[in-house]
Scaffold this motif. Sequence first.
Motif, PDB file in Angstrom:
ATOM      1  N   LEU A  71       0.861  -1.188   0.000  1.00 61.78           N
ATOM      2  CA  LEU A  71       0.000   0.000   0.000  1.00 61.78           C
ATOM      3  C   LEU A  71       0.891   1.230   0.000  1.00 61.78           C
ATOM      4  CD1 LEU A  71      -2.321  -0.941   3.033  1.00 61.78           C
ATOM      5  CD2 LEU A  71      -2.853  -1.326   0.621  1.00 61.78           C
ATOM      6  N   LEU A  72       0.518   2.222  -0.810  1.00 60.91           N
ATOM      7  CA  LEU A  72       1.170   3.542  -0.745  1.00 60.91           C
ATOM      8  C   LEU A  72       2.696   3.451  -0.837  1.00 60.91           C
ATOM      9  CD1 LEU A  72      -0.989   4.817   2.260  1.00 60.91           C
ATOM     10  CD2 LEU A  72      -1.333   5.420  -0.142  1.00 60.91           C
ATOM     11  N   ASN A  73       3.173   2.663  -1.760  1.00 63.10           N
ATOM     12  CA  ASN A  73       4.631   2.474  -1.931  1.00 63.10           C
ATOM     13  C   ASN A  73       5.308   1.819  -0.739  1.00 63.10           C
ATOM     14  OD1 ASN A  73       4.763   3.561  -4.529  1.00 63.10           O
ATOM     15  ND2 ASN A  73       4.765   5.646  -3.672  1.00 63.10           N
ATOM     16  N   MET A  74       4.524   1.152   0.090  1.00 64.54           N
ATOM     17  CA  MET A  74       5.118   0.384   1.195  1.00 64.54           C
ATOM     18  C   MET A  74       4.823  -1.091   0.927  1.00 64.54           C
ATOM     19  SD  MET A  74       4.156   2.729   4.521  1.00 64.54           S
ATOM     20  CE  MET A  74       2.397   2.752   4.236  1.00 64.54           C
ATOM     21  N   PRO A  75       5.813  -1.815   0.371  1.00 62.75           N
ATOM     22  CA  PRO A  75       5.555  -3.199  -0.056  1.00 62.75           C
ATOM     23  C   PRO A  75       5.121  -4.108   1.098  1.00 62.75           C
ATOM     24  CG  PRO A  75       7.742  -2.461  -0.771  1.00 62.75           C
ATOM     25  CD  PRO A  75       7.178  -1.369   0.081  1.00 62.75           C
ATOM     26  N   PHE A  82      -5.165  -4.147   8.966  1.00 60.51           N
ATOM     27  CA  PHE A  82      -4.132  -3.396   8.263  1.00 60.51           C
ATOM     28  C   PHE A  82      -2.777  -3.854   8.793  1.00 60.51           C
ATOM     29  CE2 PHE A  82      -7.813  -0.675   7.800  1.00 60.51           C
ATOM     30  CZ  PHE A  82      -7.706  -0.228   6.490  1.00 60.51           C
ATOM     31  N   GLY A  83      -1.914  -4.304   7.899  1.00 58.34           N
ATOM     32  CA  GLY A  83      -0.536  -4.594   8.264  1.00 58.34           C
ATOM     33  C   GLY A  83       0.231  -3.284   8.182  1.00 58.34           C
ATOM     34  N   GLY A 119       4.830   3.670   9.395  1.00 57.06           N
ATOM     35  CA  GLY A 119       3.978   3.296   8.261  1.00 57.06           C
ATOM     36  C   GLY A 119       2.523   3.714   8.433  1.00 57.06           C
ATOM     37  N   LYS A 120       2.075   3.846   9.684  1.00 55.43           N
ATOM     38  CA  LYS A 120       0.661   4.218   9.871  1.00 55.43           C
ATOM     39  C   LYS A 120       0.412   5.669   9.472  1.00 55.43           C
ATOM     40  CE  LYS A 120       0.173   1.125  13.845  1.00 55.43           C
ATOM     41  NZ  LYS A 120       1.597   1.087  14.214  1.00 55.43           N
ATOM     42  N   VAL A 121       1.462   6.471   9.429  1.00 52.66           N
ATOM     43  CA  VAL A 121       1.246   7.905   9.161  1.00 52.66           C
ATOM     44  C   VAL A 121       0.780   8.136   7.724  1.00 52.66           C
ATOM     45  CG1 VAL A 121       2.254  10.207   9.255  1.00 52.66           C
ATOM     46  CG2 VAL A 121       2.863   8.509  10.999  1.00 52.66           C
ATOM     47  N   PRO A 122       1.500   7.630   6.707  1.00 57.87           N
ATOM     48  CA  PRO A 122       0.945   7.791   5.352  1.00 57.87           C
ATOM     49  C   PRO A 122      -0.407   7.111   5.187  1.00 57.87           C
ATOM     50  CG  PRO A 122       3.013   6.515   5.314  1.00 57.87           C
ATOM     51  CD  PRO A 122       2.864   7.069   6.685  1.00 57.87           C
ATOM     52  N   MET A 123      -0.620   5.976   5.878  1.00 63.09           N
ATOM     53  CA  MET A 123      -1.915   5.294   5.770  1.00 63.09           C
ATOM     54  C   MET A 123      -3.024   6.169   6.359  1.00 63.09           C
ATOM     55  SD  MET A 123      -0.465   1.520   6.814  1.00 63.09           S
ATOM     56  CE  MET A 123      -1.809   0.429   6.467  1.00 63.09           C
ATOM     57  N   ALA A 169      -3.630   9.156   4.056  1.00 66.32           N
ATOM     58  CA  ALA A 169      -4.344   8.785   2.826  1.00 66.32           C
ATOM     59  C   ALA A 169      -5.817   8.470   3.096  1.00 66.32           C
ATOM     60  CB  ALA A 169      -3.668   7.572   2.181  1.00 66.32           C
ATOM     61  N   GLY A 170      -6.220   8.536   4.346  1.00 68.67           N
ATOM     62  CA  GLY A 170      -7.645   8.362   4.677  1.00 68.67           C
ATOM     63  C   GLY A 170      -8.087   6.917   4.831  1.00 68.67           C
ATOM     64  N   LEU A 171      -7.128   5.979   4.984  1.00 72.84           N
ATOM     65  CA  LEU A 171      -7.512   4.564   5.039  1.00 72.84           C
ATOM     66  C   LEU A 171      -8.350   4.221   6.272  1.00 72.84           C
ATOM     67  CD1 LEU A 171      -4.344   2.601   3.803  1.00 72.84           C
ATOM     68  CD2 LEU A 171      -6.159   3.685   2.511  1.00 72.84           C
TER      69      LEU A 171
END
Length: 395
Positions: free
Chosen positions: A61-65, A124-125, A138-142, A145-147
């Motif tokens: 997700l979001l460029n985080m493999p 969510f991983g 990793g939770k910050v971009p997630m 992004a409104g996930l």
Amino acid sequence: MAEVSQEKLLLQEEINNLSAQMREIAAAIFAEPELGYQEFKSSARLADFLESCNFQVERGLLNMPTAFHATFGSGEGPHVAFLAEFDALPNLGHACGHNLFGTASCAAAVALSRHLPAGTVHVFGTPAEEGNVRDAGGKVPMTDAGLFDKMDAVIAAHAEGRTILKQQLISRANLEMDFKGKAAHAAGAPEQGINAMDAAALAVMGINSLRQHMTRDVRIHGLLTDTGTSINTIPEFARLRYGVRARKPETLNNAIERVVNCARCCAQALGCQFSYRHSAHPYYTMRHNMPLLEDFAANLDLLGESYIKEVPSSYSTDMGNVSFKAPTIHPYISIGGAHLVGHTPAFAEASNSEGGFKGMLVAAKAMSMTGYDVLTSEELRRSIRTAFETLDDLD
Ligand SMILES: [Zn+2]
């Protein structure tokens, strides 16, 4: 002790049935610790487990493999999300118990999916919670992004020495501030140089002077690194690595602005170029959703797990950022005893012990039961939402 409903007994039974597989996964993740954003095997073990239990899994997700999103259910609301961490620490391995509690989150979701009363269950991983890799959090971009926006509840438990409902956390940022000057021979032609180390040193003094005017909760601490190596060359480069912490995000952002302005002015004063970046995503304090946390506590009561309601603390997690976008809880479950302190070899040992596996099962049961309550009780969802919208737990 209140009587346990039939449905909750079934959820507990599901976790008991999954316990051998959970131990296997947690032990396997423990045996091959992976640092933030490199958790390929760890993340895959959890995603594979969810897929084998009929979850739809989106990997990467979001460029985080190593991030993933797994879902089960109608796709409609209500929505409950469990967050799973899986990264380890340099040298110490799983000294934060993410092997146990990432697994617990997945198992809680699986148990709930087998008795899903309504709505959708999500896992969510979330990579790189530990702050020691570049762009950690990793939770910050997630979150950005409104996930998590549509979630009625976001739930993750964490390993601890004791079982604690609520720790008062703080916000923090890690800054890298670069000073670029001009090299010159320090004795032969100093007039041709611009001393980046001097500018950085001036900034250290300036930041020290700022501290007096910060509120009591603010912490600023750092290092002057990466400057010259030869005393007869004017250093053309210097880097300040600073941590800034404060209780509230607004206070943190204000402190960051003042620190950066101070450093920029010191750079200008000596003719240096200046740039800065966040070396990790800023982590915000937790807004604990109390109705959700009280429900979780009631489920711990049903399991006979005793707990402490609240302790002050001074650490930070990217769960905090999530809590600004959705109703969130982040309780702690004992994996051994009060003597255990996170990020130590003893904590790593406990993360692969009988006490650790027991804590993992307690967490998975309480999380699945809490998820069940959220999905079945409109009244609970309403009070969670009201608390989320009116909450100011940060004074
Ligand atoms: Zn942790």
